[in-house]
Design a protein around this motif. Structure first.
Motif, mmCIF file in Angstrom:
data_model
loop_
_atom_site.group_PDB
_atom_site.id
_atom_site.type_symbol
_atom_site.label_atom_id
_atom_site.label_comp_id
_atom_site.label_asym_id
_atom_site.label_seq_id
_atom_site.Cartn_x
_atom_site.Cartn_y
_atom_site.Cartn_z
ATOM 1 N N HIS A 82 0.775 -1.212 0.001
ATOM 2 C CA HIS A 82 -0.060 -0.036 -0.174
ATOM 3 C C HIS A 82 0.961 1.152 0.030
ATOM 4 N N ILE A 83 0.840 1.851 -1.066
ATOM 5 C CA ILE A 83 1.713 3.130 -1.229
ATOM 6 C C ILE A 83 0.744 4.426 -1.257
ATOM 7 N N GLU A 84 1.119 5.169 -0.502
ATOM 8 C CA GLU A 84 0.168 6.558 -0.400
ATOM 9 C C GLU A 84 1.222 7.544 0.347
ATOM 10 N N ASN A 85 1.196 8.958 -0.467
ATOM 11 C CA ASN A 85 2.218 9.895 -0.042
ATOM 12 C C ASN A 85 1.404 10.998 0.864
ATOM 13 N N PHE A 86 0.055 10.566 1.099
ATOM 14 C CA PHE A 86 -0.637 11.379 2.011
ATOM 15 C C PHE A 86 -0.513 10.892 3.564
ATOM 16 N N ASN A 87 -0.078 11.792 4.512
ATOM 17 C CA ASN A 87 0.261 11.702 5.822
ATOM 18 C C ASN A 87 -0.957 12.432 6.878
ATOM 19 N N GLY A 88 -1.890 12.972 6.238
ATOM 20 C CA GLY A 88 -2.673 13.761 7.104
ATOM 21 C C GLY A 88 -3.922 12.798 7.579
ATOM 22 N N VAL A 89 -5.019 13.563 8.007
ATOM 23 C CA VAL A 89 -6.064 12.844 8.605
ATOM 24 C C VAL A 89 -7.297 12.646 6.914
ATOM 25 N N PRO A 90 -7.521 11.385 6.668
ATOM 26 C CA PRO A 90 -8.203 11.289 5.671
ATOM 27 C C PRO A 90 -9.875 11.819 5.653
ATOM 28 N N ALA A 91 -10.249 12.762 4.650
ATOM 29 C CA ALA A 91 -11.660 13.229 4.693
ATOM 30 C C ALA A 91 -12.698 12.033 4.676
ATOM 31 N N ALA A 92 -13.852 12.273 4.934
ATOM 32 C CA ALA A 92 -15.102 11.311 5.078
ATOM 33 C C ALA A 92 -16.150 12.000 4.489
ATOM 34 N N ALA A 93 -17.004 11.157 3.600
ATOM 35 C CA ALA A 93 -18.158 11.730 3.132
ATOM 36 C C ALA A 93 -19.207 10.800 2.493
ATOM 37 N N THR A 94 -20.544 11.354 2.761
ATOM 38 C CA THR A 94 -21.584 10.053 2.323
ATOM 39 C C THR A 94 -22.115 10.614 1.019
ATOM 40 N N ALA A 95 -22.940 9.817 0.078
ATOM 41 C CA ALA A 95 -23.665 10.061 -0.959
ATOM 42 C C ALA A 95 -25.103 10.043 -0.580
ATOM 43 N N THR A 96 -25.895 10.814 -1.403
ATOM 44 C CA THR A 96 -27.421 10.662 -1.478
ATOM 45 C C THR A 96 -27.785 10.398 -2.725
ATOM 46 N N VAL A 97 -28.498 9.341 -3.129
ATOM 47 C CA VAL A 97 -29.295 9.269 -4.503
ATOM 48 C C VAL A 97 -30.444 9.246 -4.592
ATOM 49 N N SER A 98 -31.073 9.942 -5.815
ATOM 50 C CA SER A 98 -32.314 10.152 -6.155
ATOM 51 C C SER A 98 -32.736 9.915 -7.683
ATOM 52 N N GLY A 99 -33.658 8.812 -7.956
ATOM 53 C CA GLY A 99 -33.823 8.766 -9.508
ATOM 54 C C GLY A 99 -32.758 8.102 -10.293
ATOM 55 N N GLY A 100 -31.685 7.437 -9.343
ATOM 56 C CA GLY A 100 -30.724 6.732 -9.859
ATOM 57 C C GLY A 100 -29.424 7.619 -10.013
ATOM 58 N N ALA A 101 -29.353 8.824 -9.603
ATOM 59 C CA ALA A 101 -28.341 9.703 -9.570
ATOM 60 C C ALA A 101 -27.948 10.083 -8.422
ATOM 61 N N VAL A 102 -26.604 10.473 -8.231
ATOM 62 C CA VAL A 102 -26.111 11.011 -7.014
ATOM 63 C C VAL A 102 -26.701 12.732 -6.997
ATOM 64 N N THR A 103 -27.344 12.996 -5.890
ATOM 65 C CA THR A 103 -27.999 14.301 -5.796
ATOM 66 C C THR A 103 -27.245 15.038 -4.830
ATOM 67 N N GLY A 104 -26.642 14.505 -3.804
ATOM 68 C CA GLY A 104 -26.262 15.222 -2.665
ATOM 69 C C GLY A 104 -24.857 14.495 -2.147
ATOM 70 N N ILE A 105 -24.016 15.318 -1.361
ATOM 71 C CA ILE A 105 -22.819 14.978 -0.823
ATOM 72 C C ILE A 105 -22.660 15.423 0.465
ATOM 73 N N THR A 106 -22.583 14.845 1.539
ATOM 74 C CA THR A 106 -22.543 15.272 2.986
ATOM 75 C C THR A 106 -21.116 14.920 3.544
ATOM 76 N N ILE A 107 -20.321 15.928 3.908
ATOM 77 C CA ILE A 107 -19.015 15.689 4.577
ATOM 78 C C ILE A 107 -19.037 15.593 5.991
ATOM 79 N N SER A 108 -18.652 14.406 6.312
ATOM 80 C CA SER A 108 -18.730 14.169 7.861
ATOM 81 C C SER A 108 -17.449 14.503 8.643
ATOM 82 N N ASN A 109 -16.305 14.485 7.815
ATOM 83 C CA ASN A 109 -15.168 14.931 8.447
ATOM 84 C C ASN A 109 -14.294 15.330 7.320
#
Length: 368
Positions: free
Chosen positions: A36-63
């Protein structure tokens, strides 16, 4: 050559860790990966998606995370059978002082049956493989002496071999090119389903919808964004394709039974023969499809004729080829919706029913 030695050692070290994971620039390597190679040493962000009518209509950032030195990539995984007809959603992140403060949806995609997983990937560097001059794929002396099985290098030399990653296969004792995704053919195959009978007692010029049953899309189809949509404006089903150029090949297995009643429209065999000219055409109609509103706007027709000489009750194959262009548009949701109609060609000598037999009938689309 020192680089090559390093790579060999590098992968040998990784191979010893199959019971766990090797992490470089990450204190928590992904357990599914040996390396596993990664050059990011910070705290990863996290988000969740909302779907309506088969498409992504919103994204909520939890971190919003922290420590980002460049704008991270937003990726969507899972959420339904996007590969067999839908399109992937796309989004971009906004970064403030190393923290993800916003995510903008550029395209909600289509075909999602559940909310996909949102992955925020940091880092702006990749893995650099040794740049080798692999002029002779069978050489075990140059550019590497006695290469190990599985050794990987990039062929960047002045030679005619593929400019791509190569690995050494000790079974064949040769360097083998890996797949170059850009050169992989992009195709789609559609098999006809259900029966279709058309042009009953119809004179030349008469036509009818060809794709009236939802076709079966082959699992090998890999044109990104291709799908089949029911055309609520004009009937039947349309082939929906993103902006670009395509070759559409229609292959039909046809059969015309004995006419009833006899003599319809001047039906008569060719002079001194038991054969008829059963000519057909296809009208390829270039509708415009709005991917966000699921609406069609009528377009122009291009007619392609094919003369077929055959007997009644005898299968006859007809093939059409059509060069199809979906013009560029600033709005990525304005794409193409190709509609097909089957008709009777001028100067035919048979004017009665034709059956489209599903077995042996198919449509092939190649992205050019």
């Amino acid at each position: 050559m020192k680089i090559v030695t390093f790579v060999c050692t590098f992968f040998a070290t990784a191979a010893l860790a199959q019971s766990g994971s090797v992490g470089i620039n990450t204190s928590k390597p992904d357990p599914s990966a040996i390396l596993h190679i990664e050059n990011f040493n910070g705290v990863p962000a996290a988000a969740t998606a909302t779907v309506s009518g088969g498409a992504v209509t919103g994204i909520t950032i939890s971190n919003g995370g922290s420590g980002y030195s460049s704008v991270p990539t937003i990726s969507f995984y899972g959420g339904g059978s996007v590969i067999s007809g839908g399109t992937k959603a796309r989004a971009t992140a906004t970064l403030t002082n190393g923290v993800v403060t916003g995510i903008t949806i550029n395209n909600g995609g289509s075909g999602y049956t559940a909310a996909p997983t949102v992955v925020v990937s940091g880092g702006n560097k990749g893995v650099l493989f040794p740049n080798l001059n692999i002029a002779n794929l069978s050489s075990t002396t140059s550019p590497v002496a006695s290469p190990a099985n599985g050794l990987i290098g990039y062929n960047g030399g002045s030679n005619t071999n593929n400019k791509a990653l190569h690995f050494f296969n000790s079974t064949t004792n040769q360097w083998q090119s890996t797949i170059d995704a850009e050169n992989t053919p992009k195709v789609a195959y559609l098999d006809f389903t259900g029966s279709l009978s058309a042009l009953d007692n119809a004179v030349a010029g008469t036509n009818a919808l060809l794709v009236v049953n939802p076709p079966a899309i082959s699992g090998v189809s890999n044109i990104n964004g291709f799908k089949v949509v029911q055309n609520t404006a004009f009937g039947g089903y349309s082939l929906v394709l993103p902006q670009g150029n395509y070759l559409v090949e229609v292959n039909l297995n046809l059969n015309s039974p004995q006419e009833s009643p006899a003599g319809q429209g001047g039906t008569a065999p060719l002079s001194g023969s038991t054969y008829y000219l059963m000519g057909y055409f296809i009208d390829f109609t270039n509708d415009t499809y709005n991917n966000s509103t699921n609406t069609f706007t009528g377009g122009a027709n291009t007619r392609k004729e094919v003369p077929i000489v055959s007997k009644v009750n005898t299968n006859h194959l007809a093939t059409w080829s059509y060069y199809y262009t979906v013009p560029a548009n600033a709005n990525a949701n304005i794409i193409g919706g190709l509609r097909l109609r089957l008709g009777r060609m001028q100067n035919s000598t048979f004017y009665d029913l034709v059956n489209v037999i599903p077995t042996g009938s198919y449509i092939k689309i190649s992205q050019l």
